[in-house]
Design an enzyme around this catalytic site. Sequence first.
Site, PDB file in Angstrom:
ATOM      1  N   TYR A  26     -14.938 -11.756   0.547  1.00 13.47           N
ATOM      2  CA  TYR A  26     -15.667 -10.466   0.201  1.00 13.47           C
ATOM      3  C   TYR A  26     -16.691 -11.184  -0.052  1.00 13.47           C
ATOM      4  O   TYR A  26     -17.624  -9.880  -0.190  1.00 13.47           O
ATOM      5  CB  TYR A  26     -14.266  -9.424  -0.230  1.00 13.47           C
TER       6      TYR A  26
ATOM      7  N   ASP B 164      -7.104  -2.782  -7.003  1.00 12.21           N
ATOM      8  CA  ASP B 164      -7.135  -3.518  -6.163  1.00 12.21           C
ATOM      9  C   ASP B 164      -7.751  -4.712  -6.121  1.00 12.21           C
ATOM     10  O   ASP B 164      -7.914  -5.777  -7.439  1.00 12.21           O
ATOM     11  CB  ASP B 164      -8.352  -2.539  -5.630  1.00 12.21           C
TER      12      ASP B 164
ATOM     13  N   ARG C 286       0.882  -1.571  -0.355  1.00 13.95           N
ATOM     14  CA  ARG C 286       0.074  -0.161  -0.011  1.00 13.95           C
ATOM     15  C   ARG C 286       0.799   0.933  -0.177  1.00 13.95           C
ATOM     16  O   ARG C 286       0.175   2.103   0.857  1.00 13.95           O
ATOM     17  CB  ARG C 286      -1.666  -0.324   0.992  1.00 13.95           C
TER      18      ARG C 286
HETATM   19  O1  CP3 Z   1       0.252   0.828  -2.989  1.00 16.09           O
HETATM   20  C1  CP3 Z   1      -0.376  -0.723  -3.302  1.00 16.09           C
HETATM   21  O2  CP3 Z   1       0.136  -1.523  -2.658  1.00 16.09           O
HETATM   22  C2  CP3 Z   1      -1.319  -0.828  -4.013  1.00 16.09           C
HETATM   23  C3  CP3 Z   1      -2.614  -0.380  -4.084  1.00 16.09           C
HETATM   24  C4  CP3 Z   1      -3.203  -1.847  -3.122  1.00 16.09           C
HETATM   25  C5  CP3 Z   1      -4.631  -1.132  -2.829  1.00 16.09           C
HETATM   26  N1  CP3 Z   1      -5.487  -2.179  -2.452  1.00 16.09           N
HETATM   27  C6  CP3 Z   1      -5.021   0.279  -3.140  1.00 16.09           C
HETATM   28  C7  CP3 Z   1      -6.062   0.785  -1.523  1.00 16.09           C
HETATM   29  C8  CP3 Z   1      -3.659  -3.167  -3.833  1.00 16.09           C
HETATM   30  C9  CP3 Z   1      -2.540  -3.791  -3.740  1.00 16.09           C
HETATM   31  C10 CP3 Z   1      -4.524  -2.996  -2.641  1.00 16.09           C
HETATM   32  C11 CP3 Z   1      -4.819  -4.654  -1.704  1.00 16.09           C
HETATM   33  C12 CP3 Z   1      -6.195  -4.835  -1.580  1.00 16.09           C
HETATM   34  N2  CP3 Z   1      -6.913  -4.283  -0.884  1.00 16.09           N
HETATM   35  C13 CP3 Z   1      -5.719  -5.754  -0.400  1.00 16.09           C
HETATM   36  C14 CP3 Z   1      -4.663  -6.758  -0.326  1.00 16.09           C
HETATM   37  C15 CP3 Z   1      -3.625  -6.045   1.003  1.00 16.09           C
HETATM   38  C16 CP3 Z   1      -4.102  -6.027   2.226  1.00 16.09           C
HETATM   39  O3  CP3 Z   1      -4.889  -4.619   2.869  1.00 16.09           O
HETATM   40  O4  CP3 Z   1      -4.630  -6.926   2.745  1.00 16.09           O
HETATM   41  C17 CP3 Z   1      -7.348  -5.735   0.278  1.00 16.09           C
HETATM   42  C18 CP3 Z   1      -7.662  -6.493   1.362  1.00 16.09           C
HETATM   43  C19 CP3 Z   1      -8.879  -4.963  -0.668  1.00 16.09           C
HETATM   44  C20 CP3 Z   1      -9.388  -4.438   0.281  1.00 16.09           C
HETATM   45  C21 CP3 Z   1      -9.530  -2.981   0.254  1.00 16.09           C
HETATM   46  N3  CP3 Z   1      -9.275  -1.732  -0.651  1.00 16.09           N
HETATM   47  C22 CP3 Z   1     -10.118  -2.296   1.357  1.00 16.09           C
HETATM   48  C23 CP3 Z   1      -9.870  -3.580   2.717  1.00 16.09           C
HETATM   49  C24 CP3 Z   1      -9.718  -1.084   1.435  1.00 16.09           C
HETATM   50  C25 CP3 Z   1     -10.108  -0.634   2.550  1.00 16.09           C
HETATM   51  C26 CP3 Z   1      -9.849  -0.292   3.125  1.00 16.09           C
HETATM   52  C27 CP3 Z   1      -8.606   1.274   3.518  1.00 16.09           C
HETATM   53  O5  CP3 Z   1      -7.243   0.825   3.350  1.00 16.09           O
HETATM   54  O6  CP3 Z   1      -8.984   2.214   3.269  1.00 16.09           O
HETATM   55  C28 CP3 Z   1      -9.558  -1.054   0.550  1.00 16.09           C
HETATM   56  C29 CP3 Z   1      -9.676   0.354  -0.141  1.00 16.09           C
HETATM   57  C30 CP3 Z   1      -8.315   1.102  -0.923  1.00 16.09           C
HETATM   58  N4  CP3 Z   1      -7.717  -0.118  -1.808  1.00 16.09           N
HETATM   59  C31 CP3 Z   1      -7.432   2.067  -0.492  1.00 16.09           C
HETATM   60  C32 CP3 Z   1      -6.137   2.205  -1.436  1.00 16.09           C
HETATM   61  C33 CP3 Z   1      -5.445   3.236  -2.199  1.00 16.09           C
HETATM   62  C34 CP3 Z   1      -8.117   3.590  -0.196  1.00 16.09           C
HETATM   63  C35 CP3 Z   1      -9.295   3.638  -1.237  1.00 16.09           C
HETATM   64  C36 CP3 Z   1      -9.215   5.205  -0.529  1.00 16.09           C
HETATM   65  O7  CP3 Z   1      -8.647   5.960  -1.811  1.00 16.09           O
HETATM   66  O8  CP3 Z   1      -9.692   5.735  -0.349  1.00 16.09           O
END
Ligand code: CP3
Length: 357
Positions: A153, A79, A30
């Site tokens: 999910y 994502d 992330r």
């Molecule tokens: O920089 C990176 O790693 C690449 C981008 C990336 C995102 N999500 C961007 C994101 C990656 C590799 C993911 C994978 C992801 N998404 C996972 C696996 C990794 C982990 O954390 O276990 C999971 C479980 C998700 C599902 C997901 N997406 C959740 C639970 C959330 C909300 C929680 C949060 O951190 O906000 C997201 C949203 C998300 N994915 C954001 C980002 C940058 C935030 C969105 C925003 O900008 O509002």
Amino acid sequence: MTSRDLHRDSLFIRSCYREPVERTPVWVMRQAGRYLPEYREVRAKSSFLELCKTPELAAEVTMQPIRRFGLDAAIIFSDILVPVEAMGIPLDFNPGPILSKKVSTAEDVAQLKLPDPLTDMSYVPGAIRAFTSAMPEVPLIGFAGAPFTLAAYVIEGGGSKNFAETKKFLFQQPKVARELLAKLTDTVSAHLWAQVDAGCCAVQIFDSWAGQLSRDDYMDFALPYTIEIIERLKVKNVPVILFAKGVHACLPELARTGAHVLGIDWTLPLDVAVARTEGKVALQGNLDPCELLGPVERIERQVQRVLTEAKDAPGHIFNLGHGILPMTSPDHMGAFVEAVKRLGIRRGAPATEEAVR
Ligand code: CP3
């Protein structure tokens, strides 16, 4: 020259293959995201999904942490739930994922489409191409969720505390659950292939919720599908990083999946992970993401601790043990990356001719 060839000698790829390196490489799960003011600026003008679906914007936010910190690899901005939407389940984020149609019957599973990554998710390869043409010198990682985590999910309709709905589904309708997991396996395999074809030189499989399963259930409902994906990736000839968070009980099995690297969370010291994987795989991790909230002197000490615990690993890629938190100060992230680059170790130096004789 393919991007796989171009990056074959990078610290990151050599570490994946357990080859000698001059220093430990570092990237962060992330690493593009809300802790960065430049990300929030782009994000203020578009929703998260719009960012994912606009290749120029996705490539731009992928580059942001590289420009600021000089990390050894980038991960394409997207994502794990993007393919699930392409399967026909409407998706939104606020900020966590919300899936407006839950999968609960055999009919629901039958209705799921097998998306064509090049037409139904063309923006992902598009973002990869935009990134690799702007930053050809930086190794780019593609990724996908593992079938079990994606199944969780779509069954829960979003995140969950105890994944009770998911487990109820697995236990009450195992046959239907296996059909769902098989469809997700096909979708994820095709999605990862397309990312490699577009220019990613490594892939990571995120099984973020696998640690919620008992050892037996992980072996039954998660591991075989992950192995199948890794098997299908072999023809692409890129290293595979498997991050099955919290699955400490199955480390010997994980080391035999064919994955080149195992991601380890912070609750298991890397020296223990080395012993349980018998040097068969490289390791990635594993500083607690909350350590970046502490003072810089402590961050440096903790980086040193992780490096020492990893010293006998045949390959080590420094990372956090899970995604960086939005409340992290970019300065602390910078201090962390700088500390890894300064303290990181030479590994597996080839024997000198004299020593060979
Ligand atoms: O920089 C990176 O790693 C690449 C981008 C990336 C995102 N999500 C961007 C994101 C990656 C590799 C993911 C994978 C992801 N998404 C996972 C696996 C990794 C982990 O954390 O276990 C999971 C479980 C998700 C599902 C997901 N997406 C959740 C639970 C959330 C909300 C929680 C949060 O951190 O906000 C997201 C949203 C998300 N994915 C954001 C980002 C940058 C935030 C969105 C925003 O900008 O509002």
